[in-house]
Design an enzyme around this catalytic site. Structure first.
Site, PDB file in Angstrom:
ATOM      1  N   THR A  90      -4.891  -0.836  -0.477  1.00  0.00           N
ATOM      2  CA  THR A  90      -4.386  -2.198  -0.706  1.00  0.00           C
ATOM      3  C   THR A  90      -4.113  -2.319  -2.194  1.00  0.00           C
ATOM      4  O   THR A  90      -5.052  -2.268  -3.009  1.00  0.00           O
ATOM      5  CB  THR A  90      -5.431  -3.259  -0.306  1.00  0.00           C
ATOM      6  OG1 THR A  90      -5.715  -3.106   1.083  1.00  0.00           O
ATOM      7  CG2 THR A  90      -4.900  -4.666  -0.548  1.00  0.00           C
ATOM      8  N   LYS A 165      -0.049  -7.740   3.802  1.00  0.00           N
ATOM      9  CA  LYS A 165      -1.511  -7.660   3.648  1.00  0.00           C
ATOM     10  C   LYS A 165      -2.044  -8.800   2.763  1.00  0.00           C
ATOM     11  O   LYS A 165      -3.016  -9.463   3.110  1.00  0.00           O
ATOM     12  CB  LYS A 165      -1.859  -6.286   3.035  1.00  0.00           C
ATOM     13  CG  LYS A 165      -3.292  -6.105   2.626  1.00  0.00           C
ATOM     14  CD  LYS A 165      -4.202  -5.840   3.781  1.00  0.00           C
ATOM     15  CE  LYS A 165      -5.652  -5.744   3.323  1.00  0.00           C
ATOM     16  NZ  LYS A 165      -6.587  -5.749   4.414  1.00  0.00           N
ATOM     17  N   LYS A 240     -10.556  -9.419  -4.844  1.00  0.00           N
ATOM     18  CA  LYS A 240      -9.487  -8.489  -5.251  1.00  0.00           C
ATOM     19  C   LYS A 240      -8.168  -8.878  -4.574  1.00  0.00           C
ATOM     20  O   LYS A 240      -7.127  -8.985  -5.223  1.00  0.00           O
ATOM     21  CB  LYS A 240      -9.884  -7.059  -4.847  1.00  0.00           C
ATOM     22  CG  LYS A 240      -8.781  -6.034  -5.085  1.00  0.00           C
ATOM     23  CD  LYS A 240      -9.017  -4.720  -4.345  1.00  0.00           C
ATOM     24  CE  LYS A 240      -7.703  -3.973  -4.201  1.00  0.00           C
ATOM     25  NZ  LYS A 240      -7.743  -2.806  -3.352  1.00  0.00           N
TER      26      LYS A 240
HETATM   27  P1  NAD Z   1     -14.025   3.133  -1.706  1.00  0.00           P
HETATM   28  O1  NAD Z   1     -14.299   2.765  -3.120  1.00  0.00           O
HETATM   29  O2  NAD Z   1     -15.138   3.324  -0.764  1.00  0.00           O
HETATM   30  O3  NAD Z   1     -13.103   4.459  -1.669  1.00  0.00           O
HETATM   31  C1  NAD Z   1     -12.156   4.811  -2.631  1.00  0.00           C
HETATM   32  C2  NAD Z   1     -12.322   6.302  -2.900  1.00  0.00           C
HETATM   33  O4  NAD Z   1     -11.298   6.726  -3.794  1.00  0.00           O
HETATM   34  C3  NAD Z   1     -13.669   6.652  -3.557  1.00  0.00           C
HETATM   35  O5  NAD Z   1     -14.330   7.631  -2.778  1.00  0.00           O
HETATM   36  C4  NAD Z   1     -13.268   7.185  -4.935  1.00  0.00           C
HETATM   37  O6  NAD Z   1     -14.130   8.219  -5.395  1.00  0.00           O
HETATM   38  C5  NAD Z   1     -11.877   7.701  -4.666  1.00  0.00           C
HETATM   39  N1  NAD Z   1     -11.026   7.816  -5.845  1.00  0.00           N
HETATM   40  C6  NAD Z   1     -10.816   6.916  -6.842  1.00  0.00           C
HETATM   41  N2  NAD Z   1      -9.903   7.387  -7.725  1.00  0.00           N
HETATM   42  C7  NAD Z   1      -9.533   8.610  -7.274  1.00  0.00           C
HETATM   43  C8  NAD Z   1      -8.620   9.590  -7.740  1.00  0.00           C
HETATM   44  N3  NAD Z   1      -7.902   9.414  -8.851  1.00  0.00           N
HETATM   45  N4  NAD Z   1      -8.481  10.721  -7.019  1.00  0.00           N
HETATM   46  C9  NAD Z   1      -9.206  10.920  -5.877  1.00  0.00           C
HETATM   47  N5  NAD Z   1     -10.082  10.034  -5.388  1.00  0.00           N
HETATM   48  C10 NAD Z   1     -10.242   8.885  -6.080  1.00  0.00           C
HETATM   49  O7  NAD Z   1     -13.017   1.987  -1.169  1.00  0.00           O
HETATM   50  P2  NAD Z   1     -12.640   1.680   0.358  1.00  0.00           P
HETATM   51  O8  NAD Z   1     -13.503   0.603   0.887  1.00  0.00           O
HETATM   52  O9  NAD Z   1     -12.507   2.970   1.091  1.00  0.00           O
HETATM   53  O10 NAD Z   1     -11.192   0.998   0.137  1.00  0.00           O
HETATM   54  C11 NAD Z   1     -10.045   1.772  -0.120  1.00  0.00           C
HETATM   55  C12 NAD Z   1      -8.839   0.856  -0.069  1.00  0.00           C
HETATM   56  O11 NAD Z   1      -8.766   0.226   1.210  1.00  0.00           O
HETATM   57  C13 NAD Z   1      -8.897  -0.282  -1.088  1.00  0.00           C
HETATM   58  O12 NAD Z   1      -7.606  -0.467  -1.605  1.00  0.00           O
HETATM   59  C14 NAD Z   1      -9.357  -1.481  -0.267  1.00  0.00           C
HETATM   60  O13 NAD Z   1      -8.903  -2.710  -0.789  1.00  0.00           O
HETATM   61  C15 NAD Z   1      -8.720  -1.186   1.071  1.00  0.00           C
HETATM   62  N6  NAD Z   1      -9.392  -1.802   2.232  1.00  0.00           N
HETATM   63  C16 NAD Z   1     -10.749  -1.740   2.366  1.00  0.00           C
HETATM   64  C17 NAD Z   1     -11.358  -2.323   3.467  1.00  0.00           C
HETATM   65  C18 NAD Z   1     -12.856  -2.265   3.652  1.00  0.00           C
HETATM   66  O14 NAD Z   1     -13.374  -2.990   4.533  1.00  0.00           O
HETATM   67  N7  NAD Z   1     -13.575  -1.443   2.914  1.00  0.00           N
HETATM   68  C19 NAD Z   1     -10.580  -2.970   4.441  1.00  0.00           C
HETATM   69  C20 NAD Z   1      -9.198  -2.983   4.302  1.00  0.00           C
HETATM   70  C21 NAD Z   1      -8.604  -2.399   3.179  1.00  0.00           C
END
Ligand code: NAD
Length: 289
Positions: A90, A165, A240
């Protein structure tokens, strides 16, 4: 079966990648936190560029726009001709459109495909994908997305998945505050929460924030209110998304006064140290608890 590079295997990306492994794909993973790749059952790669080697599809699931921009800067020059790029993070609409334009410069098909459904949906492969990109890119992405989700909607050109979204989540943030205010007022007026639910869930005030995610314990047994607001969807995440919506509205010249008010309220919740709680916990703050 395809070879898929998966970059960003956190709370969402981890289970999504696991579903692709289960479906029989070869998944080459990279995450800043190495153990996340192992947990997802993907082949561990040392960098995003290495993960992309030999891949026909690249999926990214990263925290925010700057992460996606920087990973795309690394990935685009090394991706093979014909590689399909799918960004499920997102992020802001401007970043989504900027990386789509860069991908086009390399003659690569790309879609932005943010999700709804949370970690439960990611694990169960029941996510909703809102997809922006050309008709051809959408058609190519659909079979892969179908292995991680249930509902896949083509929202239009590049960035329109992100637009859908943030509009949806702005509606959600505002409606949760409205429901929380209604139930708080009911309590002050001596009206039982269950009675308000029985009436309002069948009346014109009914909405998802009430009927699926009711912010008071009782009426909807599966809602986070019944487990001390353990998430679910955190207030941090809601803040966010509201920031993205309000900033996009400012850029587009659209007034979103309720969105801005919701953003301020969730900012207060986060700054009071409750960002890790489910966003429906906003009711506690409204009640001064
Ligand atoms: P998270 O922080 O658990 O996962 C993100 C991952 O990206 C981490 O493991 C981090 O180490 C990795 N990362 C960061 N920079 C990096 C890079 N340069 N190279 C490789 N890896 C890298 O977050 P999440 O909850 O998995 O959310 C991910 C996305 O999904 C976000 O944009 C969030 O807004 C969206 N989202 C989350 C949810 C939810 O319920 N968690 C629901 C819908 C959408």
């Amino acid at each position: 079966m395809a070879t898929i590079a998966f970059i960003g295997l956190g709370n969402m990306g981890g289970p999504m990648a696991r579903n692709l492994v289960k479906a029989g794909h070869t998944v080459r993973g990279f995450d800043m936190v190495a153990k996340n790749v192992e947990a997802a059952g993907a082949l561990a790669c040392k960098s995003a560029a290495e993960a992309v080697k030999g891949a026909e599809i690249v999926v990214t699931m990263l925290p925010a726009g700057p992460h996606v921009r920087s990973v795309y800067d690394e990935v685009l020059p090394v991706a093979a001709k014909g590689t399909l790029l799918i960004d499920c993070s997102t992020i802001d609409v401007d970043s989504a459109r900027a990386v789509a334009k860069k991908a086009e410069g390399y003659s690569l098909d790309m879609v932005d495909a943010p999700v709804s459904g949370g970690t439960v949906g990611a694990e169960a492969a029941t996510l909703t994908f809102m997809v922006g990109g050309s008709a051809r890119a959408f058609e190519r992405a659909q079979p892969v997305l179908a292995q991680m989700g249930k509902t896949i909607v083509h929202a239009g050109g590049p960035g329109n998945g992100q637009a859908a979204k943030i509009c949806n989540n702005m509606i959600l943030g505002i409606s949760m505050v409205a429901v929380a205010e209604g139930f708080s007022l009911a309590e002050k007026l001596g009206l039982d929460a269950q009675k308000l639910f029985d009436i309002s869930s069948k009346s014109s005030g009914q909405c998802w924030s009430m009927t699926t995610y009711c912010p008071v314990p009782g009426p909807v047994p599966t809602s986070p209110a019944n487990r001390d607001y353990k998430p679910g969807f955190t207030a941090d995440m809601m803040l966010k998304d509201l920031k993205l919506a309000v900033s996009a509205a400012q850029g587009a010249g659209q007034a979103t006064p309720m969105g801005a008010a919701a953003q301020s309220l969730f900012a207060l919740m986060v700054s009071s140290g409750r960002g890790g709680l489910d966003f429906s916990g906003i009711i506690k703050m409204l009640q001064g608890r």
